[in-house]
Design a protein around this motif. Structure first.
Motif, PDB file in Angstrom:
ATOM      1  N   SER A   1      -2.589   6.732   7.697  1.00  0.00           N
ATOM      2  CA  SER A   1      -1.629   5.829   7.096  1.00  0.00           C
ATOM      3  C   SER A   1      -2.362   5.389   5.745  1.00  0.00           C
ATOM      4  CB  SER A   1      -1.146   4.768   8.224  1.00  0.00           C
ATOM      5  OG  SER A   1      -0.481   5.210   9.177  1.00  0.00           O
ATOM      6  N   PHE A   2      -3.611   4.793   6.193  1.00  0.00           N
ATOM      7  CA  PHE A   2      -4.270   4.136   4.747  1.00  0.00           C
ATOM      8  C   PHE A   2      -4.258   5.155   3.707  1.00  0.00           C
ATOM      9  CE2 PHE A   2      -8.397   3.532   2.687  1.00  0.00           C
ATOM     10  CZ  PHE A   2      -8.059   2.337   2.105  1.00  0.00           C
ATOM     11  N   PHE A   3      -5.052   6.253   4.077  1.00  0.00           N
ATOM     12  CA  PHE A   3      -5.077   7.283   2.912  1.00  0.00           C
ATOM     13  C   PHE A   3      -3.847   7.697   2.392  1.00  0.00           C
ATOM     14  CE2 PHE A   3      -9.366   7.726   5.085  1.00  0.00           C
ATOM     15  CZ  PHE A   3      -9.989   7.167   4.207  1.00  0.00           C
TER      16      PHE A   3
ATOM     17  N   ALA B   1      -1.222   6.113   1.565  1.00  0.00           N
ATOM     18  CA  ALA B   1      -1.033   5.002   0.998  1.00  0.00           C
ATOM     19  C   ALA B   1      -1.741   4.648  -0.321  1.00  0.00           C
ATOM     20  CB  ALA B   1      -0.646   3.446   1.723  1.00  0.00           C
ATOM     21  N   THR B   2      -2.763   5.316  -0.186  1.00  0.00           N
ATOM     22  CA  THR B   2      -3.874   5.213  -1.264  1.00  0.00           C
ATOM     23  C   THR B   2      -4.315   6.097  -1.922  1.00  0.00           C
ATOM     24  OG1 THR B   2      -5.526   5.078   0.260  1.00  0.00           O
ATOM     25  CG2 THR B   2      -4.768   2.974  -0.335  1.00  0.00           C
ATOM     26  N   ALA B   3      -4.110   7.418  -1.521  1.00  0.00           N
ATOM     27  CA  ALA B   3      -4.628   8.457  -2.111  1.00  0.00           C
ATOM     28  C   ALA B   3      -3.454   9.553  -2.503  1.00  0.00           C
ATOM     29  CB  ALA B   3      -5.641   9.470  -1.474  1.00  0.00           C
ATOM     30  N   ASP B   4      -3.478   9.868  -3.617  1.00  0.00           N
ATOM     31  CA  ASP B   4      -2.372  11.049  -4.182  1.00  0.00           C
ATOM     32  C   ASP B   4      -2.689  12.550  -3.147  1.00  0.00           C
ATOM     33  OD1 ASP B   4      -1.545   9.327  -5.792  1.00  0.00           O
ATOM     34  OD2 ASP B   4      -2.752   9.941  -7.668  1.00  0.00           O
TER      35      ASP B   4
ATOM     36  N   MET C   1      -9.775   9.889  -3.243  1.00  0.00           N
ATOM     37  CA  MET C   1      -9.798   8.255  -3.879  1.00  0.00           C
ATOM     38  C   MET C   1     -11.032   8.209  -4.912  1.00  0.00           C
ATOM     39  SD  MET C   1      -9.089   6.150  -0.445  1.00  0.00           S
ATOM     40  CE  MET C   1      -9.345   4.473  -1.611  1.00  0.00           C
TER      41      MET C   1
END
Length: 319
Positions: free
Chosen positions: A25-27, A29-32, A289
Motif C-alpha cells: 500500500s505504501f509503495f 501510493a509513493t512509487a510509480d 523511489m
C-alpha cells in the motif's frame, strides 16, 4: 460470531501478510509503476534464490537451530555444478546432481557435528561458512565460470501470461513451498520437526529419534541450498564464486519476518515465502523511489529486530 473468530488464524500467522499489505500500500501510493504485473513478476524473480534457501533455513530454525553457512554453501554448489559441466565435460543433469550432492554433504557435516558431538549450530555453521567460502575461492581460483550449458539456465527463462513474463524458477520456488507446507502439516515426519523444536527431550521420551530428525533436517536443507545454486546459475547465466555473500542473512531475515520463532517449534513455511516477498517489496519499492541502497539495508535490519521482539514478547505472554 464466536465460531467465526475461532476459525481465524493466530495473529502471529497473519502478521507477515499484514506487513506485506502495508508495504504494498505504501509503495503503491509513493512509487510509480509499483502496481504493475511486470514489477511483481520481477520481485518474485529477485527473491527466488533467497526464497529457496529460506526453505532450508526455516526447517533448521524450526528445530531451534540456525545455519550461517547457507549462502556460501549455495555458492560452492554453484561453482561445482558449473565447473563440472564446463571444464570436466559432464552432462548437465549429472553436473547439477554433483552440485546438489556437495551442498547436501555440507548439510550432513553440519548435522553430524550438531547431533553427534553436540556442538551449538551457531558455532558449527560459522565454521562451515568459512570452510565452504575458502573451498569455493580455491576451487574456482576466484574466477567466474562462463559458457554454462543451456539446461542450467532454463529455469531463468520466462513465459508469458497475459503479457507478463513469468520465470520458470519462480514457479519452482512456489511449488516447493506448497510441497513443504503439506509435508510439515500433514505428515508424521513433518510434525516431528516441530516436536523436536518444541522439546527435544520430551520428543525423545515418546520414542521419536530426535538425532535422526535433526540430521535429516540439515541434509534436506543442504538439498534446498543446492537447488538455489541452480537457480543462481539460471538467473545470472554464470557460475559466480562471489555469490551468497549476503544470502545467509537475507534468508534468516525472510524466516524471522515470516513469523517462525528463533526459539524453535513454531512457524508456518508459507510465512517464510511472504517474509521473502516483503524483503523483495521493500527493496524494489525503495529503489523505485530512488532511495540509496544503504537505507534498504537499514530498514530491513529494523524489521528483523521488530519481528524478533514481537516473537520474544509473545513467548513471555504465553507463559
Amino acid at each position: 460470531m464466536d465460531n467465526w473468530k475461532q476459525n481465524l488464524p493466530p495473529i502471529g500467522q497473519l502478521g507477515p501478510f499484514i506487513a506485506l499489505l502495508l508495504a504494498c500500500s505504501f509503495f503503491g501510493a509513493t512509487a510509480d509503476n509499483f502496481f504493475s504485473a511486470e514489477n511483481f513478476s520481477l520481485i518474485l524473480q529477485q527473491v527466488m534464490v533467497v526464497g529457496v534457501i529460506a526453505i532450508g533455513q526455516t526447517l533448521i530454525i524450526l528445530t531451534a537451530g540456525i545455519d550461517l553457512s547457507c549462502g556460501v554453501v549455495m555458492a560452492l554448489g554453484n561453482i561445482v555444478m558449473t565447473k563440472f559441466a564446463v571444464e570436466l565435460g559432464l552432462p548437465a543433469p549429472l553436473a547439477i546432481a554433483c552440485g546438489i550432492g556437495v551442498t547436501a554433504l555440507f548439510g550432513l557435516i553440519n548435522g553430524l557435528l550438531v547431533t553427534r558431538i553436540k556442538l551449538p549450530p551457531f558455532i558449527v555453521t560459522l565454521g562451515t561458512f568459512n570452510i565452504a567460502f575458502a573451498i569455493t575461492q580455491l576451487y574456482s581460483k576466484s574466477q567466474t565460470v562462463t559458457d554454462v550449458p543451456p539446461l542450467m539456465t532454463a529455469l531463468g527463462e520466462t513465459f508469458q501470461i497475459g503479457g507478463t513474463s513469468i520465470a520458470w524458477g519462480t514457479l519452482l520456488m512456489i511449488a516447493m513451498y506448497v510441497g513443504m507446507w503439506w509435508w510439515l502439516r500433514d505428515t508424521a515426519a513433518g510434525r516431528h520437526v516441530y516436536a523436536v523444536g518444541n522439546s527435544p527431550e520430551a520428543t525423545r521420551l515418546v520414542g521419536i529419534p530426535t538425532e535422526r530428525v535433526l540430521l535429516g533436517v540439515y541434509v534436506l536443507a543442504g538439498v534446498f541450498y543446492g537447488i538455489a545454486s541452480l537457480l543462481t546459475v539460471a538467473r545470472t547465466g554464470v557460475g559466480d564464486p562471489n555469490a551468497g555473500q549476503t544470502e545467509n542473512l537475507d534468508a534468516i531475515t525472510a524466516v524471522v519476518l515470516g513469523g517462525t520463532s528463533l526459539f524453535g517449534g513454531r512457524g508456518v513455511i508459507l510465512g517464510t515465502l511472504i517474509g521473502a516477498i516483503v524483503v523483495g517489496v521493500l527493496r524494489n519499492g525503495l529503489t523505485l523511489m530512488g532511495v540509496d541502497s544503504v537505507y534498504q539495508v537499514l530498514v530491513t535490519g529494523i524489521l528483523v529486530i521488530l519481528a524478533v521482539t514481537v516473537d520474544q514478547l509473545s513467548r513471555k505472554g504465553g507463559r
